[in-house]
Design an enzyme around this catalytic site. Structure first.
Site, PDB file in Angstrom:
ATOM      1  N   ARG A  30     -12.579  -3.758  -8.002  1.00 54.67           N
ATOM      2  CA  ARG A  30     -12.458  -4.358  -6.675  1.00 54.67           C
ATOM      3  C   ARG A  30     -13.796  -4.334  -5.942  1.00 54.67           C
ATOM      4  O   ARG A  30     -14.493  -3.313  -5.932  1.00 54.67           O
ATOM      5  CB  ARG A  30     -11.398  -3.594  -5.871  1.00 54.67           C
ATOM      6  N   ASP A  55       0.780  -4.607   8.677  1.00 57.27           N
ATOM      7  CA  ASP A  55      -0.327  -3.686   8.434  1.00 57.27           C
ATOM      8  C   ASP A  55      -1.589  -4.536   8.275  1.00 57.27           C
ATOM      9  O   ASP A  55      -1.702  -5.337   7.344  1.00 57.27           O
ATOM     10  CB  ASP A  55      -0.059  -2.856   7.173  1.00 57.27           C
ATOM     11  N   PHE A  97       0.846  -1.183   0.000  1.00 56.57           N
ATOM     12  CA  PHE A  97       0.000   0.000   0.000  1.00 56.57           C
ATOM     13  C   PHE A  97       0.889   1.243   0.000  1.00 56.57           C
ATOM     14  O   PHE A  97       1.846   1.324   0.778  1.00 56.57           O
ATOM     15  CB  PHE A  97      -0.940   0.016   1.201  1.00 56.57           C
ATOM     16  N   TYR A 150     -11.611   2.619   9.825  1.00 54.71           N
ATOM     17  CA  TYR A 150     -12.745   3.057   9.003  1.00 54.71           C
ATOM     18  C   TYR A 150     -13.166   2.053   7.942  1.00 54.71           C
ATOM     19  O   TYR A 150     -14.107   2.317   7.189  1.00 54.71           O
ATOM     20  CB  TYR A 150     -12.453   4.410   8.344  1.00 54.71           C
ATOM     21  N   LYS A 151     -12.517   0.915   7.859  1.00 57.21           N
ATOM     22  CA  LYS A 151     -12.907  -0.094   6.871  1.00 57.21           C
ATOM     23  C   LYS A 151     -13.888  -1.079   7.509  1.00 57.21           C
ATOM     24  O   LYS A 151     -15.032  -0.733   7.783  1.00 57.21           O
ATOM     25  CB  LYS A 151     -11.673  -0.775   6.305  1.00 57.21           C
TER      26      LYS A 151
END
Length: 412
Positions: free
Chosen positions: A371, A197, A128, A222-223
């Site tokens: 995605r 991560d 990422f 927040y996911k």
């Protein structure tokens, strides 16, 4: 095969789903099939009342007294302890603070300082971006080097100069899941620390940091944790390292006696030493409500449904859309993937925009990834079935060729 060849079969699976009651606990907008919870989770219905209470009563009426009467001061460790069971950590090993990027900086710098004589941060290309950006900045700041090698060569690349290995457990584009235990053991065998991560893992797939004997970890709120846009992030430091490692951001909330207001810095004992500035109370309150929902479910049901939803999506796309050039970019083996599924297509961006127009919200990742996030708490099997039907119709009608969807890329 999933055995759900018809919408009725998908609906029957929904009727038997032990997580079915959770769907009503979220404020899902009508007419939308939301397949982007791996970027931003849906608003829990209880969060609205909690935020109103925090703003109008705790802040509005009780004012500064709320640091004590409503335990604002304890929120970072209290909420961290709520996250701990979801990642295989013990109480006192997780704290909620700052952003994922800031937490990466803290832990990478602490790991480098803990391994004098070693000068390399090891990661993989295509990690990422913020992980690589922060790692590059830390390396430059501390006179170290960021080295990247493909994930399948990470173990052999951990040499005597590697201080810390930085990897994402579930890859943000492909959903490929790495073997945490095996790579952690390899890092330790070479004398290095490892930093995981968990941003695309926590709340959707099994994570066992202590079972893998991991050292450090970060993740966002927040996911899949449904903490809201910009929710505070978390960090994990194994208890065995806490007395030794030092945060480079020596803010007052990480002090052993922050309200003594002394000039010299003395780090707090335990995980609290990785705090820095004043906790973001509104964000912590929203995140705490999202986490509370996990107390009402068996996480084994969450992970089983994640596998079932992703398997259904892959099977249905390959059955219904085989003639249209979609290429599976996600591991087919459920044990090797996270809770999102990606397909490559030369017109992935346009397909994503056409789907959004039809009420199916997925996302696009450059250059060619379409995605779909699969959040078990609120997504239904019928949602997935219907989303694939809409994708088929868009492909069949060549709507990806619509000029409206061939504009400059924007956030979706």
């Amino acid at each position: 095969m999933t055995g759900m060849a018809t919408l009725e079969e998908a609906q029957a699976r929904d009727a038997a789903d032990p997580l079915r009651p959770m769907r009503a606990r979220f404020a899902l907008p009508p007419g939308v099939i939301y397949l982007d919870g791996n970027s931003l989770g849906v608003l829990p219905a209880a969060t609205m009342a909690r935020m109103e209470r925090v703003v109008t009563r705790e802040w509005g009426q009780d004012l500064i007294g709320s640091w004590n009467t409503h335990d604002w001061i304890g929120a970072p460790t209290r909420v961290g302890d709520r996250i701990a069971p979801l990642i295989g950590a013990a109480p006192g090993e997780v704290v909620v603070a700052d952003s994922t990027s800031a937490n990466l900086f803290k832990l990478l710098a602490a790991a480098l300082a803990d391994r004098p004589g070693r000068h390399t941060i090891l990661s993989e290309p295509g990690n990422f971006p913020t992980d690589l950006y922060v790692a590059s900045g830390v390396a430059e700041f501390m006179g170290a080097t960021l080295k990247t090698v493909p994930a399948d060569r990470i173990v052999e690349a951990i040499d005597a100069d590697v201080a810390v290995v930085l990897l994402t457990h579930v890859h943000y584009k492909t959903a490929r899941k790495l073997d945490m235990a095996a790579i952690t053991a390899a890092a330790h065998g070479a004398g290095a620390l490892i930093l995981w991560d968990l941003s695309h893992s926590v709340g959707a797939v099994p994570v066992d940091l202590n079972g893998a004997y991991a050292d450090l970890a970060v993740g966002c709120g927040y996911k899949y944790l449904n903490g809201g846009p910009g929710a505070p992030a978390f960090l994990f430091v194994a208890e065995r390292h806490q007395a030794r490692l030092r945060s480079p951001l020596s803010g007052w909330m990480g002090h052993s006696a922050p309200f003594a207001f002394g000039d010299g810095y003395d780090p707090a004992p335990g995980i609290a030493r990785f705090l820095c500035g004043t906790p973001p109370i509104l964000g912590l309150a929203a995140l705490e409500e999202g986490l509370a929902l996990f107390n009402e479910v068996d996480f084994a049901d969450v992970t089983a449904k994640s596998v079932a939803l992703s398997t259904l999506l892959i099977d249905r796309v390959e059955q219904r859309c085989a003639a249209f050039g979609l290429e599976l970019a996600t591991p087919r083996d459920p044990a090797a993937r996270g809770s999102h599924v990606s397909f490559r297509h030369p017109h992935a961006y346009a397909l994503c925009q056409a789907l959004i127009e039809d009420g199916v919200v997925g996302d696009f990742r450059a250059p060619d990834i379409l995605r779909f996030g699969l959040t078990p708490l609120y997504l239904s099997y019928a949602d997935v079935w219907q989303a694939v039907e809409k994708l088929h119709d868009i492909l069949e009608q060549r709507r990806w060729d619509d000029p409206r969807f061939r504009v400059a890329m924007r956030v979706t």
